[in-house]
Design an enzyme around this catalytic site. Sequence first.
Site, mmCIF file in Angstrom:
data_model
loop_
_atom_site.group_PDB
_atom_site.id
_atom_site.type_symbol
_atom_site.label_atom_id
_atom_site.label_comp_id
_atom_site.label_asym_id
_atom_site.label_seq_id
_atom_site.Cartn_x
_atom_site.Cartn_y
_atom_site.Cartn_z
ATOM 1 N N HIS A 1 1.328 -0.408 -10.461
ATOM 2 C CA HIS A 1 0.362 -1.199 -9.690
ATOM 3 C C HIS A 1 0.018 -2.513 -10.418
ATOM 4 C CE1 HIS A 1 -2.873 -0.760 -6.363
ATOM 5 N NE2 HIS A 1 -2.576 -2.035 -6.560
ATOM 6 N N ARG B 1 0.858 -1.186 0.000
ATOM 7 C CA ARG B 1 0.000 0.000 0.000
ATOM 8 C C ARG B 1 0.897 1.239 0.000
ATOM 9 N NH1 ARG B 1 -3.112 -3.072 -1.483
ATOM 10 N NH2 ARG B 1 -5.087 -3.771 -0.581
#
Length: 310
Positions: free
Chosen positions: A273, A225
């Site tokens: 990502h 994260r």
Amino acid sequence: MTVNVLFAARAERWETYEGPLRAALDAAGIDAHLSMEIAPEEVDYIVYAPNSELQDFTPYTRAKAVLNLWAGVEKIVGNETLKIPLARMVDPGLTRGMVEWVTGHVLRYHLGMDTDICRTDARWEVRTPPLAMERGVTILGTGALGSACAESLVALGFRVTGWSRRPKQVPGVDCLHGEDGLRDALARGEITVLLLPDTPATENVINAGTLALMPKGAFIINPGRGPLIDDAALLAALDRGQIAGATLDVFRVEPLPQDHPFWAHPKVTVTPHIAAETRAVTASQVVVENIRRGEAGEPFINLVDRNAGY
């Protein structure tokens, strides 16, 4: 009796998931009405993505559970209108993808591939990298993803330390927990992988103080994260050589703004990502297993602890 399953995610995800979900429901022998449009009071289960337009769960008075399509639940766990069980996605396909991505980048740093391959000066320089058993790798976060990555690295011979907020056990891994454990885990991590959830307790876990605890010349890999890292502190540690390199797949703002210093920093690798993505076929099987359990009166799997935030 027909079970009404609402698919509450963006339209493009419906195109991806409709077929696999119907196939999984049929394979489980569940008579289901699956749609993006069902009257709220008639919905039994909500297959959900946190970026859905559905943010008020109050009208869904009959629903038994919200079945998240994402591994992360930070964008939904605090929703005060959500009173029914929330299950996060633990997808075998996603897990396998994460293991492969993490293992690849750990090996890249361990073997010094950037140094050996990216030659522009035509210099022949022989360098012998250490063996895996001589390298300490730390995994912050020993949940499903962290444990799977740790076991893969153990199989390659690395000395793996795992850290979590609460006690955990992972075969072949020296598992630590708590504040003292965090300091010890960071001190061992020549390569540290971040796989913690995004909670108030984990925000900026990598900061000026914790970076100073790591071995000089350590590497950081973050497929977890974005908010786990204090960006300014990491940049400062890279500039002074405390940290030798960082591979970052997640960020506080995505896409990463074009003017962010990470783009131009010579010691930072940015990936968009891609470390792990939910696979529609395997994720649908996980979702349907929870629907089966709900209809059979069995406990749901992968339930979120609202107090812990994950």
